[in-house]
Design a protein around this motif. Structure first.
Motif, PDB file in Angstrom:
ATOM      1  N   UNK A 154     -12.692  12.437 -17.267  1.00 16.09           N
ATOM      2  CA  UNK A 154     -12.257  11.193 -17.914  1.00 16.09           C
ATOM      3  C   UNK A 154     -10.733  11.133 -17.990  1.00 16.09           C
ATOM      4  N   UNK A 155     -10.087  12.224 -18.378  1.00 14.40           N
ATOM      5  CA  UNK A 155      -8.625  12.243 -18.489  1.00 14.40           C
ATOM      6  C   UNK A 155      -7.985  12.007 -17.123  1.00 14.40           C
ATOM      7  N   UNK A 156      -8.505  12.681 -16.104  1.00 15.36           N
ATOM      8  CA  UNK A 156      -7.931  12.529 -14.762  1.00 15.36           C
ATOM      9  C   UNK A 156      -8.139  11.119 -14.235  1.00 15.36           C
ATOM     10  N   UNK A 157      -9.336  10.554 -14.447  1.00 11.21           N
ATOM     11  CA  UNK A 157      -9.619   9.209 -13.954  1.00 11.21           C
ATOM     12  C   UNK A 157      -8.822   8.157 -14.719  1.00 11.21           C
ATOM     13  N   UNK A 158      -8.580   8.396 -16.010  1.00 13.94           N
ATOM     14  CA  UNK A 158      -7.857   7.417 -16.827  1.00 13.94           C
ATOM     15  C   UNK A 158      -6.405   7.282 -16.391  1.00 13.94           C
ATOM     16  N   UNK A 159      -5.876   8.295 -15.723  1.00 13.37           N
ATOM     17  CA  UNK A 159      -4.473   8.232 -15.292  1.00 13.37           C
ATOM     18  C   UNK A 159      -4.235   7.083 -14.309  1.00 13.37           C
ATOM     19  N   UNK A 160      -5.241   6.725 -13.531  1.00 12.24           N
ATOM     20  CA  UNK A 160      -5.059   5.680 -12.513  1.00 12.24           C
ATOM     21  C   UNK A 160      -4.853   4.310 -13.153  1.00 12.24           C
ATOM     22  N   UNK A 161      -5.786   3.803 -13.989  1.00  6.90           N
ATOM     23  CA  UNK A 161      -5.545   2.488 -14.595  1.00  6.90           C
ATOM     24  C   UNK A 161      -4.345   2.473 -15.533  1.00  6.90           C
TER      25      UNK A 161
END
Length: 320
Positions: free
Chosen positions: A235-242
């Motif tokens: 979740x933390x890694x994916x949240x960096x994109x948006x």
């Protein structure tokens, strides 16, 4: 008649064999990856020189390559003591790592794809450590070696900058409309219908691709170190994109706001330095998300402690 070896002699022989492997494996990798030419124009560059040359000022999206090397070295250093505490037990299962490395290496050379050849290097390192010391020792290198993914230039990243620029232009257009700044969007251009603050174009350097790559690297390292659950790390890694994309859209919006006051200041000073503020805000938002995931939303509530002033009240106060 040949006398059998004693346990001490067998241990010494095993230790000598490990030392020979520890020296020969790195030297062999250094030879192949540093001296065998195959890539770049004219096929004159070995694998590692090709990788180092891609971290230049022309490829601005990967100028952070040397920083990744330093970060990787730090995590290897931190993993050194846990590795020494593990029991040493070599395993032939490490040959699967070696086979995967050979697959990437041969495929990269046959197809002249330097990226595949670079991917074989962490496989060979894992295979060598696994074979000599065992899996319990090698597992500590999984995270540091995974940082290789952030060193290798991704094909098509330059083409993605235009799509990111359009998205950030749309964000700035809609945010500007919400606060009363009228604009007309045309691709990556924002036009002023009233002619007050001129015309702005979001080029490749303003697309936010560099801050996106940097934030993804930071979020990955942070999530792997701080969070223990895999779903939290994802979740933390994916949240960096948006977060990075929205932050860059907000940055462009702030340029439009400043342009209402001083066009030259917005085009020069604020355009050059606003990225530092928005990147810091994006990083803070990512840290806030991590804090909430680890401690819960209630941890954000301020802790108020009520104390009495002047001591407890007397049930029978004296009468005047």
């Amino acid at each position: 008649m040949i006398s059998p070896r004693t346990p001490t002699e067998q241990q010494d022989r095993s230790r000598l064999l490990r030392m020979i492997l520890c020296v020969s494996i790195p030297l062999t990798l250094l030879l192949f990856f540093s001296l065998v030419p195959k890539f770049s124009v004219g096929n004159h560059n070995p694998t590692l020189p090709w990788l180092f040359q891609s971290w230049n000022s022309e490829n601005t999206n990967y100028e952070h390559g040397w920083i990744v090397v330093v970060v990787m070295g730090w995590f290897v250093y931190k993993a050194w003591k846990p590795m020494q505490a593990e029991p040493v037990k070599g395993s032939n299962l490490a040959l699967w790592w070696v086979a995967l490395g050979i697959f990437f290496w041969v495929g990269g050379f046959r197809a002249i794809q330097a990226r595949a050849a670079v991917l074989s290097l962490p496989c060979f390192i894992m295979g060598g450590v696994h074979f000599v010391w065992g899996w319990k020792v090698a597992r500590h290198l999984m995270f540091p070696l995974s940082l290789f993914a952030f060193m290798i230039p991704v094909p098509g990243l330059e083409q993605a900058t235009n799509g990111l620029a359009i998205i950030c232009t749309k964000i700035a257009h809609h945010l500007g409309s919400l606060i009363g700044i009228e604009s007309v969007q045309s691709g990556t251009q924002l036009l002023d219908p009233a002619g007050k603050w001129g015309e702005w174009k979001v080029n490749d350097h303003c697309s936010g691709i560099r801050s996106l790559v940097a934030l993804m690297l930071i979020s990955y390292a942070y999530a792997m170190v701080v969070h223990k659950k895999w779903w939290e790390r994802i979740v933390i890694f994916a949240a960096a994109i948006p977060i990075a994309i929205v932050a860059n859209g907000v940055r462009i919006t702030t340029i439009l706001i400043v342009a209402q006051i001083n066009h030259n200041f917005a085009a020069n000073t604020w355009h050059s330095y606003s990225g530092f503020f928005t990147f810091a805000a994006a990083l803070a938002l990512l840290m806030l998300l991590s804090f909430i995931m680890r401690h819960g939303i209630r941890a954000l509530r301020p802790k108020v402690k009520v104390t009495s002033v002047g001591g407890p009240s007397d049930p029978n106060p004296p009468t005047p």
